[in-house]
Design a protein around this motif. Structure first.
Motif, PDB file in Angstrom:
ATOM      1  N   THR A  99       0.285  -1.122   0.042  1.00 41.03           N
ATOM      2  CA  THR A  99       0.080   0.004   0.448  1.00 41.03           C
ATOM      3  C   THR A  99       0.304   0.924   0.268  1.00 41.03           C
ATOM      4  O   THR A  99       1.679   1.694   1.108  1.00 41.03           O
ATOM      5  CB  THR A  99      -0.847   0.033   1.333  1.00 41.03           C
ATOM      6  OG1 THR A  99      -1.874  -1.244   1.051  1.00 41.03           O
ATOM      7  CG2 THR A  99      -1.960   0.922   1.037  1.00 41.03           C
ATOM      8  N   LEU A 100       1.188   1.948  -1.523  1.00 42.51           N
ATOM      9  CA  LEU A 100       1.671   2.949  -1.167  1.00 42.51           C
ATOM     10  C   LEU A 100       0.597   4.431  -0.507  1.00 42.51           C
ATOM     11  O   LEU A 100      -0.129   4.866  -0.939  1.00 42.51           O
ATOM     12  CB  LEU A 100       2.029   3.471  -3.006  1.00 42.51           C
ATOM     13  CG  LEU A 100       2.746   2.363  -3.514  1.00 42.51           C
ATOM     14  CD1 LEU A 100       3.550   2.627  -4.320  1.00 42.51           C
ATOM     15  CD2 LEU A 100       3.795   2.064  -2.430  1.00 42.51           C
ATOM     16  N   ASP A 101       1.961   5.444   0.141  1.00 43.43           N
ATOM     17  CA  ASP A 101       0.791   6.752   0.651  1.00 43.43           C
ATOM     18  C   ASP A 101       1.747   7.543  -0.133  1.00 43.43           C
ATOM     19  O   ASP A 101       2.948   8.313  -0.188  1.00 43.43           O
ATOM     20  CB  ASP A 101       1.427   6.850   2.165  1.00 43.43           C
ATOM     21  CG  ASP A 101       0.930   8.263   2.927  1.00 43.43           C
ATOM     22  OD1 ASP A 101       0.018   9.061   2.318  1.00 43.43           O
ATOM     23  OD2 ASP A 101       1.377   8.202   3.806  1.00 43.43           O
ATOM     24  N   ARG A 102       0.925   8.366  -0.525  1.00 40.64           N
ATOM     25  CA  ARG A 102       1.265   9.276  -1.601  1.00 40.64           C
ATOM     26  C   ARG A 102       1.790  10.398  -1.569  1.00 40.64           C
ATOM     27  O   ARG A 102       2.128  11.609  -1.813  1.00 40.64           O
ATOM     28  CB  ARG A 102       0.348   9.877  -3.081  1.00 40.64           C
ATOM     29  CG  ARG A 102       0.794   8.824  -3.888  1.00 40.64           C
ATOM     30  CD  ARG A 102      -0.401   8.157  -5.323  1.00 40.64           C
ATOM     31  NE  ARG A 102      -0.542   7.596  -6.978  1.00 40.64           N
ATOM     32  CZ  ARG A 102      -0.375   6.299  -6.060  1.00 40.64           C
ATOM     33  NH1 ARG A 102      -1.137   5.572  -5.063  1.00 40.64           N
ATOM     34  NH2 ARG A 102      -0.196   5.332  -7.378  1.00 40.64           N
ATOM     35  N   SER A 103       1.084  10.831   0.403  1.00 39.88           N
ATOM     36  CA  SER A 103       1.142  11.905   0.535  1.00 39.88           C
ATOM     37  C   SER A 103       2.339  12.116   1.492  1.00 39.88           C
ATOM     38  O   SER A 103       3.162  12.714   1.662  1.00 39.88           O
ATOM     39  CB  SER A 103       0.307  12.317   1.618  1.00 39.88           C
ATOM     40  OG  SER A 103       0.224  11.464   2.604  1.00 39.88           O
ATOM     41  N   SER A 104       3.043  11.069   0.863  1.00 37.68           N
ATOM     42  CA  SER A 104       4.464  11.001   1.950  1.00 37.68           C
ATOM     43  C   SER A 104       5.670  11.557   2.016  1.00 37.68           C
ATOM     44  O   SER A 104       5.349  11.195   0.394  1.00 37.68           O
ATOM     45  CB  SER A 104       4.980   9.986   2.786  1.00 37.68           C
ATOM     46  OG  SER A 104       6.167   8.987   2.914  1.00 37.68           O
ATOM     47  N   ALA A 105       6.541  11.733   2.438  1.00 37.71           N
ATOM     48  CA  ALA A 105       7.318  12.724   1.854  1.00 37.71           C
ATOM     49  C   ALA A 105       8.807  11.361   1.664  1.00 37.71           C
ATOM     50  O   ALA A 105       9.656  11.397   1.117  1.00 37.71           O
ATOM     51  CB  ALA A 105       8.267  13.166   2.956  1.00 37.71           C
ATOM     52  N   THR A 106       8.501   9.892   1.701  1.00 42.20           N
ATOM     53  CA  THR A 106       9.331   9.122   1.485  1.00 42.20           C
ATOM     54  C   THR A 106       9.074   8.979  -0.128  1.00 42.20           C
ATOM     55  O   THR A 106       7.659   8.422   0.042  1.00 42.20           O
ATOM     56  CB  THR A 106       9.059   7.288   2.126  1.00 42.20           C
ATOM     57  OG1 THR A 106       9.065   8.039   3.468  1.00 42.20           O
ATOM     58  CG2 THR A 106       9.811   6.475   2.060  1.00 42.20           C
ATOM     59  N   PRO A 107      10.310   8.798  -1.335  1.00 42.47           N
ATOM     60  CA  PRO A 107      10.032   8.191  -2.179  1.00 42.47           C
ATOM     61  C   PRO A 107       9.239   7.149  -2.619  1.00 42.47           C
ATOM     62  O   PRO A 107       9.218   6.109  -1.671  1.00 42.47           O
ATOM     63  CB  PRO A 107      11.098   8.206  -2.805  1.00 42.47           C
ATOM     64  CG  PRO A 107      11.369   8.812  -2.052  1.00 42.47           C
ATOM     65  CD  PRO A 107      11.165   8.391  -0.740  1.00 42.47           C
ATOM     66  N   LEU A 108       8.086   6.668  -3.858  1.00 40.04           N
ATOM     67  CA  LEU A 108       7.136   5.625  -3.669  1.00 40.04           C
ATOM     68  C   LEU A 108       8.012   4.683  -4.198  1.00 40.04           C
ATOM     69  O   LEU A 108       7.427   3.872  -3.318  1.00 40.04           O
ATOM     70  CB  LEU A 108       6.235   5.727  -4.781  1.00 40.04           C
ATOM     71  CG  LEU A 108       5.408   7.315  -4.812  1.00 40.04           C
ATOM     72  CD1 LEU A 108       4.591   7.325  -6.224  1.00 40.04           C
ATOM     73  CD2 LEU A 108       4.921   6.640  -3.387  1.00 40.04           C
ATOM     74  N   ALA A 109       9.827   4.827  -4.391  1.00 37.44           N
ATOM     75  CA  ALA A 109      10.699   3.337  -4.757  1.00 37.44           C
ATOM     76  C   ALA A 109      10.670   3.172  -3.557  1.00 37.44           C
ATOM     77  O   ALA A 109      10.763   1.757  -3.235  1.00 37.44           O
ATOM     78  CB  ALA A 109      11.811   3.785  -5.807  1.00 37.44           C
ATOM     79  N   VAL A 110      10.679   3.421  -2.137  1.00 39.26           N
ATOM     80  CA  VAL A 110      11.528   3.741  -1.613  1.00 39.26           C
ATOM     81  C   VAL A 110      11.042   2.910  -0.699  1.00 39.26           C
ATOM     82  O   VAL A 110      10.466   1.612   0.590  1.00 39.26           O
ATOM     83  CB  VAL A 110      12.003   4.619  -1.012  1.00 39.26           C
ATOM     84  CG1 VAL A 110      12.478   3.843   0.574  1.00 39.26           C
ATOM     85  CG2 VAL A 110      12.972   5.294  -1.808  1.00 39.26           C
ATOM     86  N   GLN A 111       9.324   3.815  -0.544  1.00 41.27           N
ATOM     87  CA  GLN A 111       8.139   2.528  -0.046  1.00 41.27           C
ATOM     88  C   GLN A 111       8.487   1.138  -0.794  1.00 41.27           C
ATOM     89  O   GLN A 111       7.647   0.660   0.376  1.00 41.27           O
ATOM     90  CB  GLN A 111       6.830   3.717  -0.573  1.00 41.27           C
ATOM     91  CG  GLN A 111       6.404   5.234   0.868  1.00 41.27           C
ATOM     92  CD  GLN A 111       5.701   5.342   0.451  1.00 41.27           C
ATOM     93  OE1 GLN A 111       5.005   4.915   0.776  1.00 41.27           O
ATOM     94  NE2 GLN A 111       5.496   6.948   0.430  1.00 41.27           N
ATOM     95  N   LEU A 112       7.707   0.981  -1.912  1.00 40.10           N
ATOM     96  CA  LEU A 112       7.731  -0.242  -2.970  1.00 40.10           C
ATOM     97  C   LEU A 112       8.698  -1.054  -1.809  1.00 40.10           C
ATOM     98  O   LEU A 112       8.463  -2.572  -1.379  1.00 40.10           O
ATOM     99  CB  LEU A 112       7.352  -0.129  -3.818  1.00 40.10           C
ATOM    100  CG  LEU A 112       7.230  -1.518  -4.652  1.00 40.10           C
ATOM    101  CD1 LEU A 112       5.789  -1.638  -4.331  1.00 40.10           C
ATOM    102  CD2 LEU A 112       7.473  -0.973  -6.345  1.00 40.10           C
TER     103      LEU A 112
END
Length: 459
Positions: free
Chosen positions: A9-22
């Protein structure tokens, strides 16, 4: 596994880049067992469509996980999880069971000492002297001062390491325990540690039990491939003197390169001096700890040169690491037991330890010559330096390795395969052939049987 089943589940409001979240979420799923070794992942394009992100995001996440050793691509097939969750072992990685009650079984597995060569009078004398020491009132978290002094003398005489101050020497309960202590005291949960691939799986288990993420670091005939270590690791665990289990040595150039990268990127290098005292072609190789005492933690043990009965080893480390380990021991009430330390002190004090090491080198050198000559005459390929207490007999595949182990067991030989020494998918196959645990007569009888089995195609 279907794309929709991925626990992401990706959080687009987070400051963490999406690739890092994934990458973090897939890593966590592989680490806790929601994704298992062998599960097939979607293509980067398919996953991007499922998650509603660009393919750049999924490709970057996969690239990071591939570098860490969590996933691997198979040509024409796709991308697969390769690393099992902490505390588990793949089906091919079951630890070798040594049943010492079966006299008919010849133990040819590595990692065992030549315990039969310990002079019994010296052994009894050391235990008697140790028993005369008054019971302790308080535990000594560092280890007994006389034991740490004996270790410093041993390292100077037999490993060429000059320890200026025994305060940087700590007693341990052995290499695996020391690895776990470093993981809990010096590193933080979630930190990434690179371990040789193939490598020492008990260290892998100890580090994972400490909450660390273990990634494979490729080795070849010259040891660790330093350039292939991910820059994001916090520590590197290696056996440069006699790589376990392949039996090679780390080249001088790679030793220097490893130390330079460690200093540049803030790594801690954990040097497992496996079989470091046992060289037969040249003098024992210099320690990494002598080259870079500021970034190297040296681990040693008496279990290979004497016996696991003593249950003692040592750490030589930079002062901040020593302080962190002692603080951890104080906080947890843990520390090494003194009995084995006292026995080692007495063996060293009477010169029995040095005499045993000289006999050990002579005996194992002769055994290695016997092993190599017999195998080579039988046209069996042998790998490994002229050192230590094992050689490697390579075979072509996992199936060939399993067939050889089964056929040998039917003939009363206990063997250890290389496949189980991998974190992820195995790349090396064969037998790590130990020659210290059995008697010389058992070895002479077993070797022709092994040559026969390999020649018959069991390997």
């Amino acid at each position: 596994m279907e794309t929709s089943a991925l626990p992401v589940t990706l959080d687009r409001s987070s400051a963490t880049p999406l690739a890092v979240q994934l990458a973090e979420q897939l890593r966590a799923a592989a680490g806790d067992g929601r994704l298992r070794s062998g599960d097939r992942l979607p293509s980067t394009r398919a996953l991007a469509g499922e998650l509603g992100v660009s393919r750049t995001v999924t490709a970057a996440a996969y690239e990071q996980l591939h570098a860490e050793g969590w996933i691997a691509g198979r040509h024409g097939s796709g991308t697969y999880i390769t690393t099992a969750p902490p505390g588990s072992l793949p089906a091919t990685a079951a630890p070798v069971r040594r049943d010492t009650t079966q006299d008919s079984v010849v133990d040819l597995t590595p990692g065992s000492p030549w315990a039969g060569g310990i002079e019994q009078s010296a052994w009894r004398r050391a235990w008697r002297a140790a028993s005369h020491v008054a019971p302790m009132v308080r535990p000594n978290r560092s280890g007994l001062p006389e034991y740490r002094a004996a270790v410093a003398e041993h390292l100077l005489r037999h490993r060429g390491l000059r320890v200026g101050d025994t305060d940087v020497v700590l007693a341990t309960a052995g290499t695996s325990t020391a690895a776990a202590e470093l993981g809990r005291a010096v590193l933080r949960p979630g930190d990434m540690v690179a371990v040789e691939e193939p490598g020492y799986q008990r260290a892998v288990g100890a580090l994972r039990a400490a909450g660390l993420r273990v990634v494979p670091a490729t080795v070849d005939a010259d040891g660790l491939l330093v350039d292939a270590i991910p820059a994001t690791v916090r520590a590197v665990y290696c056996s440069p003197a006699h790589q376990y289990p392949l039996g090679g040595r780390m080249s001088a150039g790679r030793r220097v390169a490893l130390v330079e990268r460690a200093r540049e990127q803030g790594w801690l290098v954990i040097e497992d001096d496996y079989d470091g005292e046992l060289r037969y072609d040249v003098a024992p190789l210099p320690l990494l700890a002598a080259l870079a005492p500021d970034v190297v933690v040296h681990l040693g043990t008496t279990s290979k040169i004497l016996t696991p009965t003593l249950g003692v080893g040592w750490i030589v480390a930079p002062p901040p690491v020593v302080a962190a380990v002692l603080a951890h021991r104080d906080a947890t009430g843990s520390g090494p037991a003194p009995a084995g330390q006292l026995v080692v002190v007495e063996l060293a004090r009477n010169g029995d330890l040095g005499r045993h090491l000289r006999r050990l080198r002579r005996e194992l050198s002769e055994r290695r010559t016997l092993v190599v000559d017999t195998l080579v005459r039988g046209e069996v390929r042998v790998l490994g330096d002229d050192a230590g207490a094992h050689v490697v007999v390579p075979v072509a595949s996992a199936e060939a390795e399993r067939a050889l182990i089964r056929a040998a067991a039917d003939r009363g030989l206990l063997l250890d395969g290389l496949a189980r020494h991998h974190i992820g998918r195995a790349r090396w196959f064969g037998i790590a052939l130990g020659y210290a645990a059995c008697s010389r007569e058992q070895l002479k009888r077993a070797l022709p049987v092994l040559v026969e089995l390999v020649g018959d195609g069991a390997g």
